[in-house]
Motif scaffolding. Structure first.
Motif, PDB file in Angstrom:
ATOM      1  N   LYS A   6       0.859  -1.185   0.000  1.00  0.00           N
ATOM      2  CA  LYS A   6       0.000   0.000   0.000  1.00  0.00           C
ATOM      3  C   LYS A   6       0.892   1.230   0.000  1.00  0.00           C
ATOM      4  O   LYS A   6       1.784   1.341   0.850  1.00  0.00           O
ATOM      5  N   VAL A  30      -5.314  10.294   2.593  1.00  0.00           N
ATOM      6  CA  VAL A  30      -5.367  10.771   3.976  1.00  0.00           C
ATOM      7  C   VAL A  30      -6.398  11.895   4.111  1.00  0.00           C
ATOM      8  O   VAL A  30      -6.223  12.971   3.522  1.00  0.00           O
ATOM      9  N   ARG A  37      -0.175  15.489   4.146  1.00  0.00           N
ATOM     10  CA  ARG A  37      -0.588  14.633   3.027  1.00  0.00           C
ATOM     11  C   ARG A  37      -2.116  14.629   2.873  1.00  0.00           C
ATOM     12  O   ARG A  37      -2.669  13.823   2.131  1.00  0.00           O
ATOM     13  N   LEU A  60      -8.247   7.001   4.787  1.00  0.00           N
ATOM     14  CA  LEU A  60      -7.619   7.036   6.100  1.00  0.00           C
ATOM     15  C   LEU A  60      -8.213   8.160   6.949  1.00  0.00           C
ATOM     16  O   LEU A  60      -8.255   9.316   6.506  1.00  0.00           O
ATOM     17  N   LEU A 125      -2.678  -2.856  11.118  1.00  0.00           N
ATOM     18  CA  LEU A 125      -1.502  -2.126  10.643  1.00  0.00           C
ATOM     19  C   LEU A 125      -0.688  -1.697  11.859  1.00  0.00           C
ATOM     20  O   LEU A 125      -1.206  -1.008  12.746  1.00  0.00           O
ATOM     21  N   GLY A 136       2.414   8.619   9.750  1.00  0.00           N
ATOM     22  CA  GLY A 136       3.271   9.268   8.770  1.00  0.00           C
ATOM     23  C   GLY A 136       4.534   9.830   9.373  1.00  0.00           C
ATOM     24  O   GLY A 136       5.047  10.855   8.927  1.00  0.00           O
ATOM     25  N   GLU A 139       9.365   7.073  10.763  1.00  0.00           N
ATOM     26  CA  GLU A 139      10.221   6.358  11.716  1.00  0.00           C
ATOM     27  C   GLU A 139       9.862   4.880  11.756  1.00  0.00           C
ATOM     28  O   GLU A 139       8.673   4.536  11.737  1.00  0.00           O
ATOM     29  N   ALA A 157       4.076  -0.994   8.821  1.00  0.00           N
ATOM     30  CA  ALA A 157       4.284   0.408   8.422  1.00  0.00           C
ATOM     31  C   ALA A 157       5.297   1.054   9.343  1.00  0.00           C
ATOM     32  O   ALA A 157       5.669   0.496  10.377  1.00  0.00           O
ATOM     33  N   GLY A 158       5.740   2.234   8.923  1.00  0.00           N
ATOM     34  CA  GLY A 158       6.611   3.030   9.783  1.00  0.00           C
ATOM     35  C   GLY A 158       8.037   3.067   9.280  1.00  0.00           C
ATOM     36  O   GLY A 158       8.805   2.112   9.494  1.00  0.00           O
ATOM     37  N   LEU A 160       9.437   2.740   6.435  1.00  0.00           N
ATOM     38  CA  LEU A 160       9.936   1.815   5.408  1.00  0.00           C
ATOM     39  C   LEU A 160      10.409   2.605   4.190  1.00  0.00           C
ATOM     40  O   LEU A 160       9.863   3.652   3.853  1.00  0.00           O
ATOM     41  N   SER A 180       4.814   5.633   3.083  1.00  0.00           N
ATOM     42  CA  SER A 180       4.442   6.969   2.652  1.00  0.00           C
ATOM     43  C   SER A 180       5.690   7.829   2.455  1.00  0.00           C
ATOM     44  O   SER A 180       6.097   8.082   1.333  1.00  0.00           O
ATOM     45  N   GLY A 181       6.321   8.197   3.564  1.00  0.00           N
ATOM     46  CA  GLY A 181       7.484   9.085   3.454  1.00  0.00           C
ATOM     47  C   GLY A 181       8.643   8.516   2.678  1.00  0.00           C
ATOM     48  O   GLY A 181       9.360   9.250   1.981  1.00  0.00           O
ATOM     49  N   GLY A 182       8.807   7.201   2.734  1.00  0.00           N
ATOM     50  CA  GLY A 182       9.966   6.578   2.089  1.00  0.00           C
ATOM     51  C   GLY A 182       9.955   6.603   0.578  1.00  0.00           C
ATOM     52  O   GLY A 182      10.941   6.228  -0.064  1.00  0.00           O
TER      53      GLY A 182
HETATM   54  O1  LIG Z   1       0.738   9.950   6.371  1.00  0.00           O
HETATM   55  C1  LIG Z   1       0.326  10.802   7.162  1.00  0.00           C
HETATM   56  O2  LIG Z   1       0.612  12.013   7.078  1.00  0.00           O
HETATM   57  C2  LIG Z   1      -0.596  10.395   8.278  1.00  0.00           C
HETATM   58  C3  LIG Z   1      -1.091  11.381   9.132  1.00  0.00           C
HETATM   59  C4  LIG Z   1      -1.945  11.015  10.170  1.00  0.00           C
HETATM   60  C5  LIG Z   1      -2.329   9.687  10.349  1.00  0.00           C
HETATM   61  C6  LIG Z   1      -1.840   8.691   9.491  1.00  0.00           C
HETATM   62  C7  LIG Z   1      -0.974   9.050   8.460  1.00  0.00           C
HETATM   63  N1  LIG Z   1      -0.451   8.083   7.620  1.00  0.00           N
HETATM   64  C8  LIG Z   1      -0.861   6.729   7.792  1.00  0.00           C
HETATM   65  C9  LIG Z   1      -0.150   5.717   7.015  1.00  0.00           C
HETATM   66  O3  LIG Z   1      -0.714   4.659   6.746  1.00  0.00           O
HETATM   67  C10 LIG Z   1       1.317   5.902   6.702  1.00  0.00           C
HETATM   68  O4  LIG Z   1       1.584   5.275   5.471  1.00  0.00           O
HETATM   69  C11 LIG Z   1       2.110   5.241   7.812  1.00  0.00           C
HETATM   70  O5  LIG Z   1       1.916   5.983   8.997  1.00  0.00           O
HETATM   71  C12 LIG Z   1       3.587   5.140   7.469  1.00  0.00           C
HETATM   72  O6  LIG Z   1       4.109   6.416   7.183  1.00  0.00           O
HETATM   73  P1  LIG Z   1       5.696   6.523   6.844  1.00  0.00           P
HETATM   74  O7  LIG Z   1       6.435   6.192   8.134  1.00  0.00           O
HETATM   75  O8  LIG Z   1       5.893   7.940   6.388  1.00  0.00           O
HETATM   76  O9  LIG Z   1       5.990   5.515   5.758  1.00  0.00           O
END
Ligand SMILES: O=C(O)c1ccccc1NCC(=O)[C@H](O)[C@H](O)COP(=O)(O)O
Length: 206
Positions: A6, A30, A37, A60, A125, A136, A139, A157-158, A160, A180-182
């Protein structure tokens, strides 16, 4: 079984299409306004209307009102719900839609208990925990803290990215990974080359 992917935080059609082209299984939108985002429901609706078939769309939310969740579901026709706040099982089930629950890996979290609480979810998740930041974070958390043989499909998640996702898959063997961030050049703007590299690493790990 192949690890699903995802890609979350989609705000632009070009990013959605790049993710699909690279092989992503699901796209996350989101609807949490404080997030960088955040995507307007009308923009998400327009993006989703232009997607090819066989891609799961995910909405989300973070502790939103049922009225708002239902309004966005009605407007966008999104497939799956992701609740990323402190929502209860009863709250999550009221929408009669498939959902998965995000659990942030705080120091005192009992993942097995959360799995039992959210037995009606399609998956759990597991995400990093940073006080005051629902998600997001960018970390990673200590994957050794993940219990084996959870009763729900595990979505990892987190933090990656292309550099750690193969190790994550090898160690955790999740049903899916969530990023997401990665795969971004800036928050809310995905980087096509990072998406491709991430997906290649997932493919090599499977
Ligand atoms: O992505 C965001 O900004 C966010 C904000 C508030 C709640 C959830 C959010 N994201 C949820 C996700 O599923 C992200 O993909 C997940 O937290 C992993 O994020 P990342 O560490 O940046 O890959």
């Amino acid at each position: 079984m192949r690890t699903r992917v995802k890609i979350c935080g989609i705000t632009r059609l070009e990013d959605a299409l790049a993710a699909i082209e690279a092989g992503a299984d699901a796209l996350g939108f989101v609807f949490y306004p404080p997030s960088p985002r955040y995507v307007d429901p009308a923009v998400a609706e327009a993006i989703i209307a232009q997607l090819p078939p066989f891609v799961t769309t995910v909405a989300l939310f973070v502790d939103d009102s049922p009225e708002q969740v239902n309004a966005i579901l009605g407007q966008t026709g999104i497939d799956l719900l992701q609740f990323h706040g402190d929502e209860s099982p009863a709250y999550c089930q009221q929408f009669n839609r498939p959902y998965f629950k995000a659990v942030r890996m705080s120091p005192d979290i009992d993942v097995i208990a959360e799995c039992k609480r959210f037995a009606s979810a399609r998956g759990l998740l597991l995400d990093a925990y940073r006080p005051g930041v629902p998600g997001g974070t960018g970390e990673a958390f200590n994957w050794d803290r993940i219990p084996s043989d959870l009763e729900l499909p595990l979505i990892l998640a987190g933090g990656l990215d292309q550099n750690n996702v193969a190790k994550a898959i090898s160690q955790v063997k999740p049903y899916a990974v969530d990023v997401s961030g990665g795969v971004e050049m800036a928050k809310g703007r995905k980087d096509c080359s990072k998406i491709i590299s991430f997906m290649n690493e997932v493919a090599c790990a499977n």
